[in-house]
Write a protein that holds these residues in place. Structure first.
Motif, mmCIF file in Angstrom:
data_model
loop_
_atom_site.group_PDB
_atom_site.id
_atom_site.type_symbol
_atom_site.label_atom_id
_atom_site.label_comp_id
_atom_site.label_asym_id
_atom_site.label_seq_id
_atom_site.Cartn_x
_atom_site.Cartn_y
_atom_site.Cartn_z
ATOM 1 N N ARG A 20 0.832 -1.197 0.000
ATOM 2 C CA ARG A 20 0.000 0.000 0.000
ATOM 3 C C ARG A 20 0.871 1.254 0.000
ATOM 4 N N PRO A 21 0.414 2.345 -0.630
ATOM 5 C CA PRO A 21 1.208 3.582 -0.625
ATOM 6 C C PRO A 21 1.359 4.136 0.789
ATOM 7 N N ILE A 22 2.498 4.790 1.044
ATOM 8 C CA ILE A 22 2.759 5.400 2.349
ATOM 9 C C ILE A 22 2.560 6.901 2.231
ATOM 10 N N ASN A 23 1.816 7.470 3.181
ATOM 11 C CA ASN A 23 1.565 8.909 3.164
ATOM 12 C C ASN A 23 2.861 9.691 3.027
ATOM 13 N N THR A 24 2.843 10.735 2.195
ATOM 14 C CA THR A 24 4.052 11.468 1.814
ATOM 15 C C THR A 24 4.899 11.916 2.996
ATOM 16 N N ILE A 25 4.276 12.510 4.002
ATOM 17 C CA ILE A 25 5.042 13.090 5.098
ATOM 18 C C ILE A 25 5.783 12.026 5.912
ATOM 19 N N TYR A 26 5.290 10.790 5.837
ATOM 20 C CA TYR A 26 5.905 9.699 6.611
ATOM 21 C C TYR A 26 6.879 8.856 5.776
ATOM 22 N N ARG A 27 6.817 8.999 4.462
ATOM 23 C CA ARG A 27 7.633 8.124 3.609
ATOM 24 C C ARG A 27 9.129 8.309 3.876
ATOM 25 N N ARG A 28 9.531 9.567 4.096
ATOM 26 C CA ARG A 28 10.953 9.825 4.368
ATOM 27 C C ARG A 28 11.370 9.184 5.688
ATOM 28 N N ASP A 61 7.467 4.110 16.476
ATOM 29 C CA ASP A 61 6.203 4.497 17.103
ATOM 30 C C ASP A 61 6.078 6.004 17.283
ATOM 31 N N ARG A 62 7.178 6.662 17.634
ATOM 32 C CA ARG A 62 7.113 8.111 17.873
ATOM 33 C C ARG A 62 6.966 8.889 16.561
ATOM 34 N N PHE A 63 7.730 8.510 15.560
ATOM 35 C CA PHE A 63 7.703 9.266 14.297
ATOM 36 C C PHE A 63 6.500 8.916 13.428
ATOM 37 N N MET A 64 5.898 7.752 13.667
ATOM 38 C CA MET A 64 4.732 7.354 12.866
ATOM 39 C C MET A 64 3.421 7.668 13.586
ATOM 40 N N GLU A 65 3.506 8.365 14.710
ATOM 41 C CA GLU A 65 2.310 8.725 15.470
ATOM 42 C C GLU A 65 1.359 9.550 14.601
ATOM 43 N N GLY A 66 0.097 9.188 14.648
ATOM 44 C CA GLY A 66 -0.896 9.912 13.862
ATOM 45 C C GLY A 66 -1.071 9.404 12.449
ATOM 46 N N TYR A 67 -0.323 8.345 12.079
ATOM 47 C CA TYR A 67 -0.405 7.835 10.704
ATOM 48 C C TYR A 67 -1.797 7.280 10.415
ATOM 49 N N GLN A 68 -2.276 7.587 9.227
ATOM 50 C CA GLN A 68 -3.565 7.068 8.764
ATOM 51 C C GLN A 68 -3.386 6.414 7.404
ATOM 52 N N PRO A 69 -3.994 5.259 7.146
ATOM 53 C CA PRO A 69 -4.824 4.502 8.088
ATOM 54 C C PRO A 69 -3.970 3.795 9.142
ATOM 55 N N ASN A 204 14.421 16.285 15.757
ATOM 56 C CA ASN A 204 13.622 15.747 14.654
ATOM 57 C C ASN A 204 12.203 15.423 15.086
ATOM 58 N N LEU A 205 12.040 15.000 16.350
ATOM 59 C CA LEU A 205 10.692 14.762 16.869
ATOM 60 C C LEU A 205 9.895 16.067 16.883
ATOM 61 N N ASP A 206 10.551 17.150 17.307
ATOM 62 C CA ASP A 206 9.890 18.463 17.327
ATOM 63 C C ASP A 206 9.504 18.894 15.913
ATOM 64 N N LYS A 207 10.415 18.688 14.959
ATOM 65 C CA LYS A 207 10.144 19.074 13.568
ATOM 66 C C LYS A 207 8.982 18.260 12.998
ATOM 67 N N MET A 208 8.953 16.976 13.352
ATOM 68 C CA MET A 208 7.878 16.117 12.859
ATOM 69 C C MET A 208 6.537 16.580 13.425
ATOM 70 N N ALA A 209 6.518 16.920 14.714
ATOM 71 C CA ALA A 209 5.289 17.397 15.352
ATOM 72 C C ALA A 209 4.805 18.676 14.677
ATOM 73 N N GLN A 210 5.738 19.593 14.363
ATOM 74 C CA GLN A 210 5.379 20.838 13.693
ATOM 75 C C GLN A 210 4.852 20.577 12.284
ATOM 76 N N ALA A 211 5.482 19.638 11.588
ATOM 77 C CA ALA A 211 5.044 19.314 10.230
ATOM 78 C C ALA A 211 3.633 18.733 10.235
ATOM 79 N N LEU A 212 3.336 17.921 11.258
ATOM 80 C CA LEU A 212 1.998 17.337 11.353
ATOM 81 C C LEU A 212 0.941 18.403 11.633
#
Length: 244
Positions: A20-28, A61-69, A204-212
């Motif tokens: 299945r495709p991976i959401n863009t923001i999480y693919r990296r 788990d931390r960087f993929m938090e909020g991933y859908q589906p 990087n966790l902070d940056k990911m949270a801001q990006a989300l």
């Protein structure tokens, strides 16, 4: 003949396992973790240990938090491990064991244990792993018998143990630095290298949270525009005035 897997081999394997495709923001995030795990897996000095496993699980788990589906997360994690010919259940089980252990111990006991000053009986396997790491990392260690490769993921595993034992301690710069210094001294690791890796991880966790947050704002704005267009399409046109 060189049969060492390449990064391309690992990526090909991953995308054949998770189709299945991976959401863009999480693919990296996924691909960087995949490459990091791959490079360690083909390094002759690397050997698996449960602290490294906790680092992998925590990072995912931390960087993929909020991933859908959300139901895709298990498939993505399993494919990550299987793509480097590892058992995802082993990673999850070892991480869960250490998480439970950290939460059951006073943080000072945990620090004393990890720094090799006070042996504990709660987990003989982890005790043996810590001793092996300290011996392998010692300045006079026999290179041929050394089977420990320091990594950023291992550092995250150590940090996660502290965070689980006392989340307030890791927020205090001085207490965190003192705890990490005691642990790195006991395990013969570079405190400077570990601190830099953890700084980058937290940044990087902070940056990911801001990006989300930005992504969520964009989705809300797009949703509002779509709703407005739908409302406008349902509103009947105003008939022309008789005076016109």
């Amino acid at each position: 003949m060189n049969n060492v897997r390449t990064v391309s081999d690992t990526k090909r394997s991953f995308y054949s396992l998770h189709t299945r495709p991976i959401n863009t923001i999480y693919r990296r995030v996924v691909e960087e973790l995949m490459v990091e795990m791959h490079l360690l897996s083909v390094n002759a000095d690397f050997s698996y240990n449960s602290i490294y496993a906790l680092g992998v699980v925590t990072t995912f788990d931390r960087f993929m938090e909020g991933y859908q589906p959300e139901q895709d997360l298990t498939s993505i994690f399993n494919a990550l491990c299987q793509s480097i010919e590892q058992d995802p259940q082993r990673y999850r089980q070892d991480a869960a064991r250490l998480q439970a252990l950290a939460q059951s111990l006073p943080v000072q006991e945990l620090i004393a244990w990890m720094s090799q000053t006070t042996p504990l009986d709660q987990d003989a396997d982890l005790q043996a792993q810590l001793q092996a790491i300290a011996q392998s990392s010692a300045p006079n260690a026999n290179a041929e018998s050394s089977h420990f490769k320091y990594s950023r993921l291992f550092a995250i595993g150590l940090f996660s143990l502290l965070e689980l034992a006392d989340s307030e301690l890791v927020k205090d710069d001085q207490q965190r630095s003192e705890a990490l210094k005691a642990i790195t001294d006991g395990l013969n690791l570079s405190a400077d290298k570990l601190s830099k890796d953890l700084e980058l991880y937290r940044s990087n966790l902070d940056k990911m949270a801001q990006a989300l947050i930005v992504m969520e704002d964009m989705l809300l704005a797009e949703r509002k525009k779509r709703d407005q267009r739908q409302q406008q399409s349902k509103t009947p046109a105003t008939p022309p005035s008789n005076n016109e």
